[in-house]
Design an enzyme around this catalytic site. Structure first.
Site: not given
Length: 955
Positions: A557, A554, A631
């Site tokens: 980035e 997760d 998300d």
């Protein structure tokens, strides 16, 4: 015409690679894999990668940078090519491709072997602007190309959320963020692609950033006064603030004060408020203005008294961007109005714009990179779009075959808080006989203050290994969330920090996260090779002994802090082990995936790696990594946007993609509706919509490369969405079972993806490039070669339009009735059914009802032949969990249908593997226009035995 010709053969270079040739005042340096030409605009280098791929580099320095590419792998291949000079251009030619460098401008033009021009750099379209960051010198670069076909379709660039499709003439900024995945690769319907080898912030289309409204328009407030718009802020407690707004730019938190958004009033409670920005804009020129709207909460935009943005919603902590265009006339003032209902304590809004660009210039292809050593890209040519993607994987790496269980259904939520919740949920699927393969344990399975410890909180998960073993005993798998984030108090943080492998900006600036009282931490530097090894070592020590099957990487980035501007994001990951974050901003997820893939293949070489990451980059596929769309919100428009997002991502060369079925961030109205139902048992209007939204999303998700539900409360398990007698429950279960029925077809597509560089989720333009009407179809697609999928993404819709390409015929999957191509049809889409069609000439292989991919049905495989044209399909099978397929341990059975004789031929089986069925039966069903069969994969047909020898069957 004078032609000076050189012959350069692989392994037999005629002249020394250091010899320079002077011809027509050009200096040509021949080397073993190409040439360098000195032009008036600098050095241009062409390198031959293979017959269909040429690398182009350009610099204004004395020589080229020799840094190793992060995304392109060395091939070690030598390809024969020739070099020649014709007039003012120098040509490099392979057997299938030619590239010419113009001696004066240095512009490169590409031709096929017959001399047809494919793509051309624009004269003067190359630009270098020196840039120095932290003592490192580089350039901001621009490269533009001439549009040779204004009507071509251009796809790729990763996954973005503005619901855009066909990037011809459009603009996209390439950076990584939650819900946004940037991949610097495009594929054209002209059967070529460009891989832009840059890791910095990039732009496609317009090389400049969007302008503030006041830079492009003259602004007038609501009273007609020049210079600003009017902002009126009405709080729920009655307080009102009226301000003059010189710009609508409230898009990120203030550095040093992360409790407030830049430019918004600080002494105002946004939650429950209503905000209006209004006035007039006066264009300084006539043309089409391209806007970008940044929004959280509920926002609607009006320009010239027309609603140009229907009400959109995003949660306060995760805003989104939407793009739209408006034609306006010079000096003609028009009203503008933004209506905004923030629904969080922090709120974001923005409206910026590009001034009109000449249409011919707009349709040029332009790449911009913020910080690069040079212009560096790969031109990839092919006979079709699949060939081009194959070329991309030649450069960046093959896609391994994912474990077979990954093709099944995954259940997830934010989050399973206890071991009991995990096991009771999985057991409930088994009790209800709803197929499932994987359950996901999300963040905060550790103690609250121990992010990065990789240790379960034993109060809530008293026996982690026993928990995993119990799921395994039910033929299931366990995926776990692992972040590259560490609290400063953990031993793992200290271990990284001792070696200088932590990004220290967040600690320096005392940035605390959202957990409990807020904890201090940061992310490790994945660009450091030894740091990657340590990251895996820590996982190997703590998670591998538990038997964890897969990894959810997760926030890769990296998302060190939400909702900050890009400059601050770069500062927080600066410096990397390779250099300034400005230069390496976009490749973090690739480096992080490499850590896990290499680590697990070393520690457990016989078990297939599977990673899911929220970000991605070119080359990600080589690390057995899939990406999900982040998300996203629980809105119909967000569901619709996932179709184009997933298709563009697929065409970016990374084949495995998934999304949070139902959306992640939930509107308050759905939360309230579920709470009311839990108290009263009554389905109000909002709950009714919530159930239909999930139903439609599950229908769509069953035909994505990976099938996975996830999100915030209300829970996403089908039995928590609706009761058994509800149409939502029935439809979701039906499509979950259908997914498993289609497992032989789907797993064969996975085999094709590895061996043939295939793409599973396919825009219509891939298979029907000859039909230009497909170039702008973004809401239907092919799932493999046989199935046309048309998701329903509007509430209450019971039909939708489907375009059937010309020169094709289609069977309704549910009725078997045929439709001729070359037209748009309004097709039925009842609540429980997604429109699904099968192309004539398809061979669809399906199995019986199973509960997991590990289960082997005792029923014969059903082979459905959809007549009307010749067809073929290869059934691929292997052990499903290990890497024996890399050693040739797999089987392929080619099935070919001949329409003229109505004959189905099974080839002799190719290959074998342990546990293979050597003798089997096939249930063969034929569907024809004169003999329609609905749900044919469940029909009874002709039973045929097969022992691996070639077999023919007349139908």
């Amino acid at each position: 015409m004078r032609a000076l010709r050189f012959i350069c053969m692989a392994g037999a270079l005629i002249a020394s690679s250091f010899a320079y040739c002077f011809a027509n005042n050009k200096i040509i340096n021949r080397h073993s894999d190409g040439i360098t030409v000195k032009t008036s605009s600098g050095l241009v280098r062409l390198k031959v990668v293979d017959d269909r791929i040429i690398r182009v580099s350009a610099t204004q320095e004395k020589d080229f940078a020799d840094s190793k590419s992060l995304i392109v792998l060395p091939t070690g291949k030598k390809t024969a090519f020739t070099v020649s000079e014709v007039k003012d251009s120098v040509f490099v030619a392979t057997s299938e491709l030619k590239a010419a460098v113009a001696g004066k401008s240095g512009a490169v033009t590409f031709f096929d072997s017959q001399g047809r021009k494919i793509l051309q750099e624009r004269d003067g379209g190359r630009r270098f602007v020196p840039r120095t960051v932290d003592g490192t010198d580089a350039f901001s670069v621009t490269q533009s190309f001439v549009s040779l076909d204004d009507g071509e379709g251009i796809f790729g660039l990763g996954q973005h959320q503005a619901n855009e499709w066909n990037y011809k003439g459009k603009n996209e900024e390439l950076f990584q963020y939650n819900t946004k995945v940037s991949v610097p690769f495009i594929v054209s319907t002209g059967n070529y692609g460009i891989l832009w080898d840059s890791y910095s912030l990039c732009r496609w289309g317009n090389p400049t950033d969007y302008s503030q409204l006041g830079e492009v328009f003259t602004l007038y407030n609501k009273d007609g006064k020049k210079g600003t718009l009017t902002g009126t802020y009405r709080a729920s407690d009655g307080k009102t603030i009226v301000r003059e707004e010189p710009q609508i730019y409230f898009e990120h938190l203030i550095r040093g004060d992360l409790s407030h958004v830049v430019n918004l009033p600080h002494d105002f409670k946004f939650s429950g408020s209503k905000v209006v920005y209004e006035g007039e804009i006066e264009p300084k020129e006539t043309g089409v203005f391209d806007f970008i709207h940044y929004y959280s909460g509920y926002q609607t935009v009006f320009i010239d008294s027309k609603k140009v943005v229907d009400t959109r919603w995003r949660t306060a902590w995760n805003p989104n961007s939407y793009k739209f265009s408006v034609s306006l006339e010079k000096k003609k003032r028009v009203p503008v109005r933004i209506e905004w209902e923030p629904n969080g304590g922090v709120a974001y809004c923005g409206l910026r714009v590009y001034a009109p660009v000449d249409d011919s210039r707009k349709k040029q292809m332009t790449w911009w990179g913020e910080m690069q050593d040079m212009i560096d890209y790969y031109f990839v040519y092919g006979e079709n779009m699949d060939d081009v993607i194959s070329g991309y994987r030649t450069l960046t790496g093959k896609a391994p075959i994912m474990p077979k269980w990954a093709m099944g259904y995954w259940q997830s939520r934010e989050k399973y808080n206890t071991q009991k919740e995990v096991l009771s949920t999985f057991n409930e699927f088994r009790r209800r006989r709803i197929p499932i393969d994987n359950i996901v344990i999300d963040w905060l399975h550790w103690k609250q203050d121990s992010w990065g410890s990789h240790e379960f909180d034993l109060k809530r998960f008293p026996d982690p290994k026993g928990m995993v073993d119990s799921v395994h005993a039910m033929n299931g798998r366990v995926m776990i969330s692992v972040w590259p984030k560490f609290y400063t108090t953990t031993e793992h943080y200290k271990e990284f920090d001792r070696n200088g492998w932590m990004y220290k900006g967040a600690v320096r600036d005392s940035i605390r996260d959202w957990v409990g009282p807020g904890y201090l931490g940061s992310f490790y530097d994945a660009y450091a090779p030894e740091a990657r090894k340590l990251f895996w070592s820590q996982m190997n020590d703590h998670y591998m002994p538990l038997g964890i099957d897969a990894w959810w990487m997760d926030a890769s980035e990296p998302n060190i802090r939400d909702c900050i501007d890009i400059e601050y994001r770069k500062d927080l990951m600066n410096p990397t082990a390779l250099g300034p974050a400005d230069k390496y901003f976009n490749a973090y997820a690739l480096m992080n995936a490499e850590a896990i893939y290499d680590g697990q293949r070393g520690a457990d070489p016989d078990r297939r790696v599977f990673l899911l990451t929220r970000s991605g980059f070119a080359g990600l596929q080589r690390y057995s990594t899939a990406t999900w769309s982040g998300d996203i919100a629980t809105r119909w428009e967000d569901m619709e946007a996932q179709i184009s997002a997933g298709l563009n991502f697929a065409v970016s060369g990374i084949p495995y993609w998934t999304m949070d079925i139902g959306g992640f961030c939930v509107e308050d109205r759905y939360v309230a509706a579920q709470k009311e139902f839990n108290k009263t048992g009554k389905e109000n209007d909002n709950l009714k919509e919530w159930r239909e939204l999930n139903t439609r999303w599950y229908q769509f998700g069953a035909f994505a490369p990976l099938f996975r539900a996830h999100g915030q409360w209300p829970f996403r398990e089908v039995f928590n969405i609706a009761p058994e007698n509800h149409p939502a429950y029935k439809s979701i279960v039906e499509y979950t079972r259908l997914r498993y029925n289609l497992m032989p077809y789907i797993y064969s597509l996975a085999g094709m993806t590895h061996f043939d560089d295939y793409t599973i989720m396919r825009p219509m333009a891939m298979d029907f490039t000859y039909d230009r009407l497909t170039y702008n179809i973004k809401d239907q697609y092919m799932f493999g070669p046989a199935l046309l999928v048309a998701p329903v993404y509007k509430y209450g819709a019971r039909s939708r339009k489907v375009y059937f390409p010309e020169n094709s015929r289609w069977y309704d999957f549910y009725t078997g009735e045929m439709t001729e191509g070359g037209r748009t049809v309004d097709v039925d889409a009842p609540y429980g059914r997604i429109p699904l069609f099968v192309r004539a000439g398809s061979i669809l292989v399906a199995g019986g009802d199973i509960q997991s991919a590990a289960e082997d049905s005792s029923e014969p495989l059903t082979v459905v032949v959809y007549g009307g044209r010749d067809g073929e399909f290869t059934l691929y099978e292997d052990e499903g969990i290990n890497y024996n397929y890399e050693k040739g341990k797999y089987s392929k059975i080619l099935m070919k249908y001949d329409e003229a004789t109505s004959t189905l031929t099974f080839s002799g089986r190719e290959g074998e593997y342990p546990g293979m069925k050597t003798v089997r039966q096939f249930n063969i069903v034929k569907v024809a226009a004169s003999d329609p069969v609905g749900n044919a994969i469940r029909a009874k047909g002709k039973i045929v035995g097969y022992d691996g020898s070639a077999t023919q069957v007349r139908l």
